[in-house]
Every structure is written in C-alpha cells, then in structure tokens.
Scaffold this active site. Structure first.
Site, PDB file in Angstrom:
ATOM      1  N   CYS A   2       0.960  -1.217   0.057  1.00  0.00           N
ATOM      2  CA  CYS A   2       0.151  -0.126  -0.062  1.00  0.00           C
ATOM      3  C   CYS A   2       0.968   1.267   0.072  1.00  0.00           C
ATOM      4  CB  CYS A   2      -0.735  -0.043   1.304  1.00  0.00           C
ATOM      5  SG  CYS A   2      -1.857  -1.497   1.560  1.00  0.00           S
TER       6      CYS A   2
HETATM    7  N1  GLN Z   1      -1.047  -6.410   4.647  1.00  0.00           N
HETATM    8  C1  GLN Z   1      -1.989  -5.105   4.648  1.00  0.00           C
HETATM    9  C2  GLN Z   1      -3.389  -5.511   3.817  1.00  0.00           C
HETATM   10  O1  GLN Z   1      -3.508  -6.427   3.120  1.00  0.00           O
HETATM   11  C3  GLN Z   1      -1.431  -3.955   3.936  1.00  0.00           C
HETATM   12  C4  GLN Z   1      -0.929  -4.450   2.560  1.00  0.00           C
HETATM   13  C5  GLN Z   1       0.170  -3.507   1.805  1.00  0.00           C
HETATM   14  O2  GLN Z   1       0.678  -2.613   2.532  1.00  0.00           O
HETATM   15  N2  GLN Z   1      -0.017  -3.801   0.615  1.00  0.00           N
HETATM   16  O3  GLN Z   1      -4.270  -4.615   4.013  1.00  0.00           O
END
Ligand code: GLN
Length: 254
Positions: A2
C-alpha cells in the site's frame, strides 16, 4: 504494498493533497514507483480520514474499489478542506479480504492509523501479542488482516498513555521480535501531531508552507523531500520534524 500519506498544516482541499500532484496518491495507486517487489498496483481500495476545522474526531471515507474509479470521492475532494489528513491506497496482501473495513485509515476516537507492509508469518507469528489484548479488541477488529491487528496493538498502547511515536516504536519492536522480516511502515495522527515508521519500506517527508507532508513516495519532483532511513521513527507537528532510529528497548507490554 500500500501507499499512504499524512498532512498537517494550513487547511487544504483533499484534491490538492491527494489527486492533483504529478505523483499524487491517486497516481501511486496505478503507477507506484517503489513497491519493492510486493505487488504492482494499489487497486484493492482506498481511504481518507480528515479533521474538519475545530473538530477533534475525524471523518472517514473508505471503499474497497480503486480510488480512480470513485467519481463521488473526486468531486467531494474539491470541496473538503482540512489541516490534518491521513489517506491510503491498498494492495491487499494475498489471502486477506478485500472489503471497505480492511482499508486504512483505521480509527478510534481522535486517532487515525495506516499500515504499509505485511506481517511475516501472519497470523501464527503474532498470536502471542494478539492473545494479550483484551478479547473485545480482537472481537471488534475492523477486518481479519495484519493491519487491523497492528492498529489494535498500537491503540492499546495509546489508550494506556503512550505517545504516538512511543506506541509505534514499541509495536514495531514487538512485532519484529516475533515476526522477523515483517514490513512495518506505520502511520498515526491525532490531528495535531503525527508519527510514522520506516521499517523495510519507503517513506519520505517534506516541509511545506507552514506544514508537513509524509508519504510513501514523494508526490512531486521537489528537492525538499527527504527520505526517512530504514528502521527510523519520524515524529512531526506542522512546525517540527524529528527523525531518529526506532528505540530498541520499548517492546514491553503496557
Ligand atoms: N497487509 C496489509 C493489507 O493487506 C497491507 C498491505 C500493503 O501494504 N500492501 O491490507
């Protein structure tokens, strides 16, 4: 992974902060520059939290759709102004649900929180710290994701009186101890100050006209962006920025 962003400073409209810059959070949703091998786009949802002028409890808008498909948000973003904003676009970790409530920011009371990364060995690796939380905290997690659990761990420390930076530093140390290799870029604000960790993922900070902007990736080409070194904690107010190594001795339970 994210991408997330926080702003503290003179009120600005959400479009100026999130949609208009050349490498805005909107652009980072479909053309991120630094995903470090984890995913390619951030299309599994987005969320924005902001504090209306004089209000200490933030408003949130979260949806499990790509930010570029939400015309309603693009329209309201031109009219909503705030001096304290936290926003994120999501690339769901494999196996985690794609629902509105898995999108950051997570919120309780005056706090907003986001996580950019992944807890290695989820969920078994963090069963011990999770098991020490109040049962109701686990029963009321926003979603069955690593990020929602991290928020419960951070919130527990904030509620016990920890500072924003103290809570993030303690939780990153705690989770790194039981889940080594995790990527733990955490971001939290209470509308007056913010704290952010850089743990095995990108983060940059820039002082802007009376305020401060923190983002996974610089939103423009300005030379004023400073990368936050790995394993460092950033704390900031609209007029101060401090970056220091994450303390290694803060993992005790509250
Ligand atoms: N693991 C978290 C989620 O699935 C954050 C994912 C990310 O940073 N890409 O929301």
């Amino acid at each position: 992974m994210c991408r997330h962003l926080a702003y503290l400073g003179p009120p600005r409209d959400l479009a100026t902060l999130l949609l208009d810059p050349p490498h805005s959070l909107l652009r980072q949703s479909y053309a991120p520059a630094d995903m470090r091998g984890s995913g390619t786009v951030n299309a599994d949802g987005f969320g924005v939290g902001w504090y209306p002028d004089g209000v200490t409890t933030p408003i949130r808008y979260r949806r499990a759709v790509p930010i570029w498909t939400d015309a309603a948000f693009a329209a309201l973003a031109r009219d909503v102004r705030s001096g304290a904003v936290l926003a994120a676009v999501r690339s769901a970790t494999v196996g985690m649900p794609i629902v509105d409530t898995a999108c950051a920011p997570f919120a309780t009371g005056r706090w907003l929180f986001s996580h950019n990364g992944v807890v290695a060995g989820w969920p078994h690796s963090v069963a011990a710290p999770a098991g020490r939380l109040p049962v109701t905290d686990l029963l009321t997690l926003d979603a069955s994701t690593d990020s929602a659990l991290l928020w419960a761990l951070v919130r527990h420390r904030l509620a016990a009186g920890a500072s924003l930076g103290g809570a993030l530093g303690a939780v990153t140390a705690q989770v790194q101890a039981c889940a080594p290799g995790s990527r733990l870029n955490l971001l939290v604000t209470d509308g007056t100050e913010l704290a952010a960790t850089a743990v095995h993922h990108a983060l940059a900070v820039r002082v802007v006209d009376g305020g401060v902007l923190v983002c996974s990736e610089p939103t423009d080409q300005s030379p004023d962006w400073e990368p936050v070194p790995d394993c460092h904690l950033l704390t900031a107010t609209p007029s101060t920025v401090d970056v220091a190594p994450i303390p290694v001795t803060t993992a005790e339970e509250p």
